[in-house]
Design a protein around this motif. Sequence first.
Motif, PDB file in Angstrom:
ATOM      1  N   ILE A  48       4.243  42.344  -7.986  1.00  0.00           N
ATOM      2  CA  ILE A  48       4.734  41.013  -8.328  1.00  0.00           C
ATOM      3  C   ILE A  48       3.957  40.557  -9.556  1.00  0.00           C
ATOM      4  O   ILE A  48       2.732  40.564  -9.571  1.00  0.00           O
ATOM      5  CB  ILE A  48       4.563  40.033  -7.152  1.00  0.00           C
ATOM      6  N   LYS A  49       4.689  40.181 -10.578  1.00  0.00           N
ATOM      7  CA  LYS A  49       4.073  39.790 -11.842  1.00  0.00           C
ATOM      8  C   LYS A  49       3.489  38.374 -11.735  1.00  0.00           C
ATOM      9  O   LYS A  49       3.981  37.545 -10.976  1.00  0.00           O
ATOM     10  CB  LYS A  49       5.102  39.843 -12.975  1.00  0.00           C
ATOM     11  N   PRO A  50       2.454  38.068 -12.528  1.00  0.00           N
ATOM     12  CA  PRO A  50       1.863  36.725 -12.507  1.00  0.00           C
ATOM     13  C   PRO A  50       2.886  35.657 -12.924  1.00  0.00           C
ATOM     14  O   PRO A  50       3.830  35.942 -13.658  1.00  0.00           O
ATOM     15  CB  PRO A  50       0.736  36.815 -13.534  1.00  0.00           C
ATOM     16  N   ASP A  51       2.662  34.422 -12.469  1.00  0.00           N
ATOM     17  CA  ASP A  51       3.594  33.330 -12.752  1.00  0.00           C
ATOM     18  C   ASP A  51       3.731  33.015 -14.235  1.00  0.00           C
ATOM     19  O   ASP A  51       4.758  32.514 -14.669  1.00  0.00           O
ATOM     20  CB  ASP A  51       3.175  32.063 -12.001  1.00  0.00           C
ATOM     21  N   ASN A  52       2.708  33.291 -15.018  1.00  0.00           N
ATOM     22  CA  ASN A  52       2.784  33.009 -16.456  1.00  0.00           C
ATOM     23  C   ASN A  52       3.211  34.237 -17.262  1.00  0.00           C
ATOM     24  O   ASN A  52       3.117  34.247 -18.478  1.00  0.00           O
ATOM     25  CB  ASN A  52       1.437  32.488 -16.973  1.00  0.00           C
ATOM     26  N   TYR A  53       3.699  35.263 -16.577  1.00  0.00           N
ATOM     27  CA  TYR A  53       4.098  36.527 -17.208  1.00  0.00           C
ATOM     28  C   TYR A  53       5.315  36.307 -18.095  1.00  0.00           C
ATOM     29  O   TYR A  53       6.344  35.792 -17.661  1.00  0.00           O
ATOM     30  CB  TYR A  53       4.409  37.544 -16.106  1.00  0.00           C
ATOM     31  N   LEU A  54       5.187  36.658 -19.349  1.00  0.00           N
ATOM     32  CA  LEU A  54       6.280  36.570 -20.309  1.00  0.00           C
ATOM     33  C   LEU A  54       6.440  37.954 -20.925  1.00  0.00           C
ATOM     34  O   LEU A  54       5.714  38.320 -21.854  1.00  0.00           O
ATOM     35  CB  LEU A  54       5.951  35.529 -21.379  1.00  0.00           C
ATOM     36  N   PRO A  55       7.354  38.775 -20.385  1.00  0.00           N
ATOM     37  CA  PRO A  55       7.478  40.166 -20.833  1.00  0.00           C
ATOM     38  C   PRO A  55       7.827  40.273 -22.319  1.00  0.00           C
ATOM     39  O   PRO A  55       8.626  39.498 -22.836  1.00  0.00           O
ATOM     40  CB  PRO A  55       8.631  40.715 -19.990  1.00  0.00           C
ATOM     41  N   ALA A  56       7.239  41.251 -22.970  1.00  0.00           N
ATOM     42  CA  ALA A  56       7.550  41.503 -24.380  1.00  0.00           C
ATOM     43  C   ALA A  56       9.030  41.824 -24.547  1.00  0.00           C
ATOM     44  O   ALA A  56       9.641  41.486 -25.559  1.00  0.00           O
ATOM     45  CB  ALA A  56       6.696  42.649 -24.915  1.00  0.00           C
ATOM     46  N   ARG A  57       9.628  42.461 -23.522  1.00  0.00           N
ATOM     47  CA  ARG A  57      11.049  42.821 -23.629  1.00  0.00           C
ATOM     48  C   ARG A  57      11.959  41.596 -23.601  1.00  0.00           C
ATOM     49  O   ARG A  57      13.095  41.668 -24.052  1.00  0.00           O
ATOM     50  CB  ARG A  57      11.428  43.825 -22.552  1.00  0.00           C
ATOM     51  N   ILE A  58      11.476  40.483 -23.077  1.00  0.00           N
ATOM     52  CA  ILE A  58      12.260  39.246 -23.140  1.00  0.00           C
ATOM     53  C   ILE A  58      12.307  38.772 -24.594  1.00  0.00           C
ATOM     54  O   ILE A  58      13.353  38.398 -25.109  1.00  0.00           O
ATOM     55  CB  ILE A  58      11.665  38.165 -22.212  1.00  0.00           C
ATOM     56  N   GLN A  59      11.163  38.820 -25.279  1.00  0.00           N
ATOM     57  CA  GLN A  59      11.115  38.440 -26.688  1.00  0.00           C
ATOM     58  C   GLN A  59      11.953  39.409 -27.535  1.00  0.00           C
ATOM     59  O   GLN A  59      12.768  38.984 -28.353  1.00  0.00           O
ATOM     60  CB  GLN A  59       9.672  38.427 -27.180  1.00  0.00           C
TER      61      GLN A  59
END
Length: 167
Positions: A81-92
């Motif tokens: 489970i990824k952290p709540d503030n996780y912003l994947p590079a693939r989203i960008q």
Amino acid sequence: MTLIIEDGTGKPDAESYASAEDLAMYAVKFGVVIPVDVVAQEALLRRAALAMDGMTWKGRKTDSDQALAWPRRGVHLDQQIKPDNYLPARIQYGQMALAAEIHQDDIDPVEKRKGAVLLDRVEGAVTRQYAAIPNTSNRLLPAAPDRPSATQFADYLQKRGLFAVRA
């Protein structure tokens, strides 16, 4: 007007995951066409972010007041489970790919676009026929599944790829 970039904190006024400068570097790296004007690049990124908000992502928003779909909590990926503030590079990267796809759709003449495959016939050589897209259509066809943005987003969407519904 400068873009407000999401940094993983769930900003209530964020407009994009990437800057116009990021989009320009992406275009050079991957050989895609984007407008030269920074204001037009920012507009494309805003349009891509709006399109992304309509997608069904894994998990749920970290904060109900955040403007964009990411960051998210409860995202289960690669057995963790990824952290709540996780912003994947693939989203960008996916947003930048989607922005380039939107621009390509904007500049492509309607007569060059291909509709759905109507006929595939194999007799020696392969014959493929596409549906015609009328010049009077004001709607753009959605991005094809073989577009780069779809690949970038695949792991983070609720449903990935093809799935069957039993009646």
